[in-house]
Design a protein around this motif. Sequence first.
Motif, short mmCIF file in Angstrom:
data_model
loop_
_atom_site.label_atom_id
_atom_site.label_comp_id
_atom_site.label_asym_id
_atom_site.label_seq_id
_atom_site.Cartn_x
_atom_site.Cartn_y
_atom_site.Cartn_z
N LYS A 1 -6.14 -6.56 -4.70
CA LYS A 1 -7.23 -5.97 -3.92
C LYS A 1 -7.14 -6.40 -2.46
N ASP B 1 -9.08 -0.21 -7.53
CA ASP B 1 -9.43 1.03 -6.84
C ASP B 1 -8.75 1.09 -5.47
N TYR B 2 -7.44 0.87 -5.48
CA TYR B 2 -6.65 0.96 -4.26
C TYR B 2 -5.33 1.65 -4.60
N LYS B 3 -4.77 2.32 -3.62
CA LYS B 3 -3.50 3.00 -3.82
C LYS B 3 -2.36 2.06 -3.44
N ARG C 1 0.83 -1.20 0.00
CA ARG C 1 0.00 0.00 0.00
C ARG C 1 0.87 1.26 0.00
N GLY D 1 -4.65 -4.16 -0.94
CA GLY D 1 -5.20 -2.82 -0.76
C GLY D 1 -6.19 -2.74 0.37
N SER D 2 -6.95 -3.82 0.61
CA SER D 2 -7.96 -3.82 1.67
C SER D 2 -7.37 -4.10 3.04
#
Length: 291
Positions: A195, A220-222, A134, A198-199
């Motif tokens: 993902k 949709d994660y940085k 991340r 990212g989560s």
Amino acid sequence: MTRFVRRISAALVIGITTISLVACGSQSSTGKSNDNNSVQTVQIAGVTGKKPYTYQDGSNYTGYDFELLKKIDAKLPQYQFKYTALAQDALLTGLQSGKYQLATCSFYGTAERFKTFDYSKKPTSLSDARLIVRNDEKGINSLKDLAQSGKKSAPIPTDDARYTLIKNYNAENPKNAIQFEGATERSATVADTLKSVGSGKYDAAIYPYTSFESIKNEIDYKLKVTDSIGLFPTVFLYHKGDDTKQLRQSVDKVLEELRSDGTLSELSKQWYGEDPFTLPGANKVTDVIYW
């Protein structure tokens, strides 16, 4: 000459064809003469929809691997390459049965895979392994960092070269091992795994730089990648048997030439966005030898 074996050193210099070659009876589309049955057709399969490695754009088979094969074909007048793309499971089944003589999709070499298929002894490219974390992760920049942090890496299939990378690192650093799981199936896609990083389910994942680049805009994660944590060769896979020997030797010779003259570097920059042949340790990954 360097041997790439199961055991990967601390430096972490770290990737399916029967040849029942069919003689053609007419002038080929590449201008190769088929007089006297001198040109042999090689059926080649890539994995469908695997940009930037192998994919189909209309009637054009393209991506790094297909474009590399076109350059190899141009240097081998005794062969005419014919291409197709299909799902990986069907590809491997067709390769094992002899429907295809050569298969490609930036495949990693594993001892288990080589029980079923023959493979190129010269790398088709070098896969640049990276840690994916991340954006707010400040403490993980290397395998050592990942181990010392006590954080968890996403599962890796046990027949994958990335699994061997971590397994060997842990064997060499038993008091500072990386926490990770071995997956028996490839059910999770690259996007699924990233993902999960990212989560927050996992703290890091290991993938080639190109895999991250090809998927990052769909997530949709940085996330970010670290510097390279190791290089390992990718290979063409062949139907297993003595009848592929001459083809394999001819292709290996051209692969060596294309690396020497910079063609592999140019293709890498075009399709991968980087030249892994200039990374530290790349000059040590010259041969693909398993036993």
